[in-house]
Design an enzyme around this catalytic site. Structure first.
Site, PDB file in Angstrom:
ATOM      1  N   GLU A  82       1.580  -3.263  17.007  1.00  0.00           N
ATOM      2  CA  GLU A  82       0.207  -3.190  17.531  1.00  0.00           C
ATOM      3  C   GLU A  82      -0.705  -3.995  16.603  1.00  0.00           C
ATOM      4  O   GLU A  82      -1.357  -3.441  15.713  1.00  0.00           O
ATOM      5  CB  GLU A  82      -0.264  -1.738  17.581  1.00  0.00           C
ATOM      6  CG  GLU A  82       0.510  -0.900  18.581  1.00  0.00           C
ATOM      7  CD  GLU A  82       0.142   0.576  18.481  1.00  0.00           C
ATOM      8  OE1 GLU A  82      -1.059   0.879  18.334  1.00  0.00           O
ATOM      9  OE2 GLU A  82       1.070   1.393  18.527  1.00  0.00           O
ATOM     10  N   VAL A 124       3.692   4.062  -1.137  1.00  0.00           N
ATOM     11  CA  VAL A 124       3.954   4.776  -2.384  1.00  0.00           C
ATOM     12  C   VAL A 124       5.403   5.276  -2.414  1.00  0.00           C
ATOM     13  O   VAL A 124       5.792   6.018  -3.312  1.00  0.00           O
ATOM     14  CB  VAL A 124       2.973   5.969  -2.536  1.00  0.00           C
ATOM     15  CG1 VAL A 124       1.532   5.479  -2.612  1.00  0.00           C
ATOM     16  CG2 VAL A 124       3.110   6.989  -1.392  1.00  0.00           C
ATOM     17  N   ASP A 125       6.213   4.860  -1.416  1.00  0.00           N
ATOM     18  CA  ASP A 125       7.535   5.473  -1.229  1.00  0.00           C
ATOM     19  C   ASP A 125       8.636   4.910  -2.124  1.00  0.00           C
ATOM     20  O   ASP A 125       9.712   5.490  -2.222  1.00  0.00           O
ATOM     21  CB  ASP A 125       7.958   5.376   0.246  1.00  0.00           C
ATOM     22  CG  ASP A 125       7.941   3.945   0.802  1.00  0.00           C
ATOM     23  OD1 ASP A 125       8.116   3.000   0.020  1.00  0.00           O
ATOM     24  OD2 ASP A 125       7.749   3.789   2.023  1.00  0.00           O
ATOM     25  N   CYS A 185      -1.520  13.081 -15.863  1.00  0.00           N
ATOM     26  CA  CYS A 185      -2.225  14.274 -16.356  1.00  0.00           C
ATOM     27  C   CYS A 185      -3.714  14.190 -16.006  1.00  0.00           C
ATOM     28  O   CYS A 185      -4.349  13.154 -16.218  1.00  0.00           O
ATOM     29  CB  CYS A 185      -2.034  14.410 -17.862  1.00  0.00           C
ATOM     30  SG  CYS A 185      -2.881  15.879 -18.500  1.00  0.00           S
ATOM     31  N   GLN A 194       0.846  -1.200   0.000  1.00  0.00           N
ATOM     32  CA  GLN A 194       0.000   0.000   0.000  1.00  0.00           C
ATOM     33  C   GLN A 194       0.880   1.250   0.000  1.00  0.00           C
ATOM     34  O   GLN A 194       0.392   2.363  -0.055  1.00  0.00           O
ATOM     35  CB  GLN A 194      -0.883   0.014   1.248  1.00  0.00           C
ATOM     36  CG  GLN A 194      -1.827  -1.156   1.332  1.00  0.00           C
ATOM     37  CD  GLN A 194      -2.462  -1.239   2.714  1.00  0.00           C
ATOM     38  OE1 GLN A 194      -3.478  -0.609   2.975  1.00  0.00           O
ATOM     39  NE2 GLN A 194      -1.859  -1.995   3.597  1.00  0.00           N
ATOM     40  N   HIS A 220      -1.635   1.327  -4.244  1.00  0.00           N
ATOM     41  CA  HIS A 220      -2.070   2.720  -4.089  1.00  0.00           C
ATOM     42  C   HIS A 220      -1.244   3.699  -4.919  1.00  0.00           C
ATOM     43  O   HIS A 220      -1.302   4.904  -4.679  1.00  0.00           O
ATOM     44  CB  HIS A 220      -2.034   3.125  -2.608  1.00  0.00           C
ATOM     45  CG  HIS A 220      -3.046   2.385  -1.778  1.00  0.00           C
ATOM     46  ND1 HIS A 220      -3.051   2.394  -0.414  1.00  0.00           N
ATOM     47  CD2 HIS A 220      -4.096   1.606  -2.141  1.00  0.00           C
ATOM     48  CE1 HIS A 220      -4.056   1.650   0.037  1.00  0.00           C
ATOM     49  NE2 HIS A 220      -4.700   1.152  -0.998  1.00  0.00           N
TER      50      HIS A 220
HETATM   51  P1  NAD Z   1      -1.224   3.298   8.773  1.00  0.00           P
HETATM   52  O1  NAD Z   1      -0.431   4.554   8.983  1.00  0.00           O
HETATM   53  O2  NAD Z   1      -2.690   3.368   8.872  1.00  0.00           O
HETATM   54  O3  NAD Z   1      -0.754   2.208   9.861  1.00  0.00           O
HETATM   55  C1  NAD Z   1       0.585   1.897  10.081  1.00  0.00           C
HETATM   56  C2  NAD Z   1       0.678   0.557  10.793  1.00  0.00           C
HETATM   57  O4  NAD Z   1       2.047   0.222  10.926  1.00  0.00           O
HETATM   58  C3  NAD Z   1       0.060   0.520  12.201  1.00  0.00           C
HETATM   59  O5  NAD Z   1      -0.712  -0.647  12.357  1.00  0.00           O
HETATM   60  C4  NAD Z   1       1.296   0.472  13.106  1.00  0.00           C
HETATM   61  O6  NAD Z   1       1.052  -0.235  14.325  1.00  0.00           O
HETATM   62  C5  NAD Z   1       2.285  -0.259  12.231  1.00  0.00           C
HETATM   63  N1  NAD Z   1       3.697  -0.010  12.531  1.00  0.00           N
HETATM   64  C6  NAD Z   1       4.265   1.104  13.053  1.00  0.00           C
HETATM   65  N2  NAD Z   1       5.592   0.949  13.161  1.00  0.00           N
HETATM   66  C7  NAD Z   1       5.871  -0.302  12.681  1.00  0.00           C
HETATM   67  C8  NAD Z   1       7.065  -1.056  12.522  1.00  0.00           C
HETATM   68  N3  NAD Z   1       8.248  -0.546  12.866  1.00  0.00           N
HETATM   69  N4  NAD Z   1       6.995  -2.295  12.000  1.00  0.00           N
HETATM   70  C9  NAD Z   1       5.787  -2.824  11.641  1.00  0.00           C
HETATM   71  N5  NAD Z   1       4.614  -2.162  11.773  1.00  0.00           N
HETATM   72  C10 NAD Z   1       4.672  -0.911  12.288  1.00  0.00           C
HETATM   73  O7  NAD Z   1      -0.735   2.689   7.386  1.00  0.00           O
HETATM   74  P2  NAD Z   1      -1.467   1.776   6.287  1.00  0.00           P
HETATM   75  O8  NAD Z   1      -2.230   0.682   6.958  1.00  0.00           O
HETATM   76  O9  NAD Z   1      -0.420   1.440   5.295  1.00  0.00           O
HETATM   77  O10 NAD Z   1      -2.586   2.674   5.562  1.00  0.00           O
HETATM   78  C11 NAD Z   1      -2.499   4.007   5.340  1.00  0.00           C
HETATM   79  C12 NAD Z   1      -2.367   4.516   3.901  1.00  0.00           C
HETATM   80  O11 NAD Z   1      -1.284   5.379   4.003  1.00  0.00           O
HETATM   81  C13 NAD Z   1      -1.975   3.566   2.807  1.00  0.00           C
HETATM   82  O12 NAD Z   1      -2.865   3.780   1.779  1.00  0.00           O
HETATM   83  C14 NAD Z   1      -0.593   4.031   2.314  1.00  0.00           C
HETATM   84  O13 NAD Z   1      -0.619   4.222   0.908  1.00  0.00           O
HETATM   85  C15 NAD Z   1      -0.403   5.373   2.901  1.00  0.00           C
HETATM   86  N6  NAD Z   1       0.934   5.680   3.442  1.00  0.00           N
HETATM   87  C16 NAD Z   1       2.062   5.279   2.792  1.00  0.00           C
HETATM   88  C17 NAD Z   1       3.304   5.581   3.317  1.00  0.00           C
HETATM   89  C18 NAD Z   1       4.526   5.115   2.587  1.00  0.00           C
HETATM   90  O14 NAD Z   1       4.510   4.983   1.366  1.00  0.00           O
HETATM   91  N7  NAD Z   1       5.611   4.822   3.319  1.00  0.00           N
HETATM   92  C19 NAD Z   1       3.414   6.289   4.513  1.00  0.00           C
HETATM   93  C20 NAD Z   1       2.243   6.700   5.141  1.00  0.00           C
HETATM   94  C21 NAD Z   1       1.008   6.384   4.601  1.00  0.00           C
END
Ligand code: NAD
Length: 239
Positions: free
Chosen positions: A215, A103-104, A127, A101, A119
């Site tokens: 968590e 996008v990084d 565009c 999920q 995502h």
């Molecule tokens: P979320 O932010 O809703 O949840 C993050 C989850 O990661 C939580 O359950 C948390 O407990 C867990 N977590 C925190 N630290 C951790 C670790 N060190 N190891 C393992 N798990 C850990 O993220 P989501 O469920 O991916 O959904 C949110 C949306 O946000 C997605 O659509 C995503 O595209 C986007 N998003 C992407 C990025 C990215 O590309 N890195 C960053 C932030 C949000």
């Protein structure tokens, strides 16, 4: 780490087909903030209020400012031990599918190939008029970038809240959930559909489900819950 029951251990060790779903948590130890953890807010805006088509229509410059900030932040980050462990799994397990999920771009930077970017991708622009997409890693984009072909406004090539996922990607991801023996779910809060249902789909089709999260959220569905940060737990789990 909770105790691994012998039956699950055997199934995992002998798996020929594994599907992995990752969320923002897998990149947390690379220094990329999750949406719902500390650092998720930007200038007092919630991500859920910026990552929407309505926000872009209302104030494209604000949304682009946020994405430019995120692109600059991501460009300073490197894959961590969890991203790298998934490359090892890809090279070991016969049928391996990685759905993210995120996008990084950190899975791809680690060396994972054929990643299903459910995502979208922050390093691509699309565009709003002609729909063409452009790969662009520049960190000095204009405040409102324009299409090279038709000069209309570009947007991030990302699936915003309320938008649909590309049907080809979704079908491939669903197929991999249905056909795997083991499903690993790493660092996702399970609040965003349809990815939030993937573990239950895999379980319903007979897979063992393993969750890695400090968590955990899959209590009802996971056969094994490994509680802790992915970059610590995943390399141990593979060993
Ligand atoms: P979320 O932010 O809703 O949840 C993050 C989850 O990661 C939580 O359950 C948390 O407990 C867990 N977590 C925190 N630290 C951790 C670790 N060190 N190891 C393992 N798990 C850990 O993220 P989501 O469920 O991916 O959904 C949110 C949306 O946000 C997605 O659509 C995503 O595209 C986007 N998003 C992407 C990025 C990215 O590309 N890195 C960053 C932030 C949000």
């Amino acid at each position: 780490m909770s105790e691994i029951k012998p039956g699950i251990k055997k199934k995992i060790a002998s798996t020929r087909s594994m599907t992995v779903l990752t969320g923002a948590g897998i990149s947390a130890e690379s220094g990329v903030p999750t949406f719902r953890g500390p650092g998720g807010l930007w200038k007092n805006h919630k991500p859920e209020d910026l990552a929407t088509p309505e926000a872009f229509q209302r104030d494209p410059a604000l949304v682009w400012q946020w994405y430019q900030w995120r692109r600059k932040l991501f460009s300073t980050k490197k894959p961590n031990a969890a991203h790298k462990a998934l490359v090892t799994l890809e090279n070991t397990v016969e049928h391996f599918t990685l759905i993210t999920q995120n996008v990084d771009g950190l899975h791809q930077a680690a060396g994972s190939t054929d990643v299903i970017t459910l995502h979208g991708d922050i390093w691509a622009l699309r565009c709003t008029n002609c729909g063409r997409t452009f790969e662009d890693t520049a960190l000095d984009l204009p405040p409102l970038p324009k299409c090279l072909a038709c000069e209309h406004l570009l947007r991030p090539h990302i699936v915003w809240f309320g938008e649909s996922i590309d049907s080809k990607k979704l079908n491939t991801a669903l197929g991999a959930c249905h056909s795997c023996d083991v499903m690993l779910v790493i660092g996702t809060s399970g609040l965003v559909q349809p990815a939030a249902s993937f573990a239950a789909i895999a379980k319903g089709a007979g897979a063992k489900v393993v969750e890695i999260n400090p968590e955990p959220v899959l209590e009802d569905c996971a056969d094994l819950s490994l509680v802790g940060p992915a970059a610590e737990i995943l390399p141990q789990f593979i060993d």
